[in-house]
Design a protein around this motif. Structure first.
Motif, PDB file in Angstrom:
ATOM      1  N   ALA A 226       0.851  -1.184   0.000  1.00  0.00           N
ATOM      2  CA  ALA A 226       0.000   0.000   0.000  1.00  0.00           C
ATOM      3  C   ALA A 226       0.892   1.241   0.000  1.00  0.00           C
ATOM      4  O   ALA A 226       1.996   1.241   0.545  1.00  0.00           O
ATOM      5  CB  ALA A 226      -0.909  -0.001   1.222  1.00  0.00           C
ATOM      6  N   VAL A 227       0.416   2.292  -0.638  1.00  0.00           N
ATOM      7  CA  VAL A 227       1.194   3.517  -0.807  1.00  0.00           C
ATOM      8  C   VAL A 227       0.493   4.669  -0.095  1.00  0.00           C
ATOM      9  O   VAL A 227      -0.740   4.797  -0.162  1.00  0.00           O
ATOM     10  CB  VAL A 227       1.352   3.849  -2.305  1.00  0.00           C
ATOM     11  N   THR A 228       1.253   5.485   0.591  1.00  0.00           N
ATOM     12  CA  THR A 228       0.734   6.707   1.199  1.00  0.00           C
ATOM     13  C   THR A 228       1.307   7.902   0.456  1.00  0.00           C
ATOM     14  O   THR A 228       2.504   7.938   0.163  1.00  0.00           O
ATOM     15  CB  THR A 228       1.128   6.788   2.683  1.00  0.00           C
ATOM     16  N   PHE A 229       0.463   8.860   0.144  1.00  0.00           N
ATOM     17  CA  PHE A 229       0.924  10.043  -0.587  1.00  0.00           C
ATOM     18  C   PHE A 229       0.156  11.268  -0.106  1.00  0.00           C
ATOM     19  O   PHE A 229      -0.954  11.174   0.434  1.00  0.00           O
ATOM     20  CB  PHE A 229       0.753   9.863  -2.100  1.00  0.00           C
ATOM     21  N   GLU A 230       0.754  12.437  -0.308  1.00  0.00           N
ATOM     22  CA  GLU A 230       0.164  13.711   0.098  1.00  0.00           C
ATOM     23  C   GLU A 230      -0.361  14.454  -1.126  1.00  0.00           C
ATOM     24  O   GLU A 230       0.248  14.423  -2.195  1.00  0.00           O
ATOM     25  CB  GLU A 230       1.206  14.583   0.801  1.00  0.00           C
ATOM     26  N   ILE A 231      -1.490  15.120  -0.951  1.00  0.00           N
ATOM     27  CA  ILE A 231      -2.037  15.993  -1.995  1.00  0.00           C
ATOM     28  C   ILE A 231      -2.001  17.429  -1.489  1.00  0.00           C
ATOM     29  O   ILE A 231      -2.490  17.703  -0.383  1.00  0.00           O
ATOM     30  CB  ILE A 231      -3.485  15.592  -2.356  1.00  0.00           C
ATOM     31  N   PRO A 232      -1.427  18.372  -2.252  1.00  0.00           N
ATOM     32  CA  PRO A 232      -1.332  19.760  -1.779  1.00  0.00           C
ATOM     33  C   PRO A 232      -2.701  20.384  -1.586  1.00  0.00           C
ATOM     34  O   PRO A 232      -3.670  20.027  -2.254  1.00  0.00           O
ATOM     35  CB  PRO A 232      -0.541  20.464  -2.895  1.00  0.00           C
ATOM     36  N   GLU A 233      -2.770  21.329  -0.672  1.00  0.00           N
ATOM     37  CA  GLU A 233      -4.066  21.906  -0.292  1.00  0.00           C
ATOM     38  C   GLU A 233      -4.685  22.768  -1.373  1.00  0.00           C
ATOM     39  O   GLU A 233      -5.897  23.015  -1.366  1.00  0.00           O
ATOM     40  CB  GLU A 233      -3.930  22.703   0.991  1.00  0.00           C
ATOM     41  N   ASP A 234      -3.899  23.223  -2.344  1.00  0.00           N
ATOM     42  CA  ASP A 234      -4.465  24.043  -3.406  1.00  0.00           C
ATOM     43  C   ASP A 234      -4.782  23.238  -4.668  1.00  0.00           C
ATOM     44  O   ASP A 234      -5.072  23.817  -5.719  1.00  0.00           O
ATOM     45  CB  ASP A 234      -3.533  25.211  -3.752  1.00  0.00           C
ATOM     46  N   ALA A 235      -4.739  21.920  -4.569  1.00  0.00           N
ATOM     47  CA  ALA A 235      -5.097  21.089  -5.722  1.00  0.00           C
ATOM     48  C   ALA A 235      -6.586  21.229  -6.023  1.00  0.00           C
ATOM     49  O   ALA A 235      -7.423  21.244  -5.114  1.00  0.00           O
ATOM     50  CB  ALA A 235      -4.755  19.631  -5.446  1.00  0.00           C
ATOM     51  N   THR A 236      -6.924  21.317  -7.295  1.00  0.00           N
ATOM     52  CA  THR A 236      -8.325  21.412  -7.716  1.00  0.00           C
ATOM     53  C   THR A 236      -8.822  20.136  -8.388  1.00  0.00           C
ATOM     54  O   THR A 236     -10.028  19.885  -8.434  1.00  0.00           O
ATOM     55  CB  THR A 236      -8.518  22.585  -8.688  1.00  0.00           C
TER      56      THR A 236
END
Length: 359
Positions: A226-236
């Motif tokens: 399983a992979v953990t990743f971050e998404i930036p807060e300004d992603a649309t």
């Protein structure tokens, strides 16, 4: 244990952020893009032929490989790596990848259909090296092919000096009775305009996953973390781009080449399923070929590119936070695949996956 990936922030930051300075800008400060005719990749689907492609004069063309000879023999050139100088700067509304397979000079193409791939290698020569697959292809039986595909979301990676890896799973070379290999040409075509690139989170480069095994240590779950990743807060918007092709036959149900399978991406517990089966191989304009090129297959046709599927996964993600991804491969009906009659070459799926983050 979960593998943790970071976002590769690839956009160029330009201009001032001060509001007063912004107000002082005039229309003359705005980019002045040429009036250019873009290529309609959707119209070219599903074969993406490149035989008659003409480039507008305003584009920038980078030749990454020019008739690079790939073969197996006294020298193993199934894999070739080249360093390519892409534009350091520029706004690109579209980027195309022109790819051509030609026979060796004597005309003796490899007789068989072979899997192939063109990858961009991030962080080469380090332990953090990871591939981003630009193109998945299957060679035709004994004839040439030319394709032109869209790689626009990856434009932010195609800057400065980068390393490319070309692989063809061929086992023939000079003097072989089944042909002598292939010559590879790859060109990147940059169309100027408002930038349309994404930020890229590479999950997997090209990798083989054995399917149908039930013994401990051999299941799909044993092969995939399983992979953990971050998404930036300004992603649309966030999209997942999955490329899969199934290979080997003679196993139960003739998997994984000649059986219909389902591929599940599970983001934060929500499942996105893809069904890559190709019924249209007999319609392939890269023909007539030799061999069994007309038979339907799991995700590919001989003499074609496998562009994969792109899915919008935005609603299933935590924007500005941590997310998890898991993966599974099942029969098309949703039941687990059990290979009860294995042959020497076990069934396997070649898989690559990356995420596109738009702001």
């Amino acid at each position: 244990m979960q593998a943790i990936l970071s976002v590769f922030a690839l956009s160029l930051l330009a201009g001032c952020t001060n509001e007063t300075e912004k107000q002082a800008q005039t229309e003359d400060d705005s980019p002045n893009y040429p009036d250019i005719e873009f290529y309609d990749f959707s119209e070219a689907s599903p074969w993406y032929l490149g035989n008659s492609v003409e480039y507008p004069e305003e584009v920038t063309v980078v030749t990454a490989m020019n008739q690079e000879y790939q073969y197996f023999g006294g020298e193993d050139k199934r894999t070739v790596e080249v360093d390519v100088d892409f534009p350091e700067t520029g706004d690109w509304a579209q980027v195309g990848l022109y790819f051509r397979l030609e026979c060796p000079e004597n005309g003796l193409c490899d007789h068989w259909d072979r899997s192939g791939s063109l990858q961009l290698m991030l962080n080469p020569d380090t332990e953090e090296q990871i591939g981003v697959e630009l193109l998945r292809h299957i060679t035709p039986y004994r004839i040439e092919m030319t394709h032109y595909i869209d790689v626009t979301p990856l434009a932010g990676l195609l800057k400065g000096t980068q390393r490319l890896n070309s692989f063809i799973d061929t086992w023939v070379g000079p003097g072989h009775s089944d042909g002598e290999g292939w010559r590879v040409t790859a060109e990147f075509v940059f169309y100027p305009g408002p930038p349309a690139e994404a930020e890229v989170i590479p999950i997997w480069g090209r990798r083989n996953i054995t399917v149908g095994q039930t013994e401990d240590g051999e299941t799909i779950a044993d092969q995939i973390e399983a992979v953990t990743f971050e998404i930036p807060e300004d992603a649309t918007k966030v999209k997942a781009h999955l490329i899969t092709t199934g290979h080997s036959f003679g196993n139960t149900y003739n998997c994984a080449e000649f059986c219909q399978m389902r591929h599940d991406m599970v983001f934060n517990g929500e499942t996105f399923s893809t069904y890559p089966w190709r019924e249209d191989c007999a319609e392939n304009p890269v023909s007539p070929q030799y061999g069994t090129w007309e038979y339907p297959r799991n995700g590919w046709c001989p003499g074609g590119v496998a562009v994969g599927q792109v899915l919008d996964i935005t609603e299933s993600l935590v924007i500005g936070g941590s997310n998890t991804l898991d993966f599974d491969i099942l029969l098309a009906g949703g039941s687990p695949y059990v290979n009860a009659s294995p042959v020497d070459l076990l069934p396997y799926t070649i898989t690559s996956l990356r995420l596109y983050v738009y702001r």
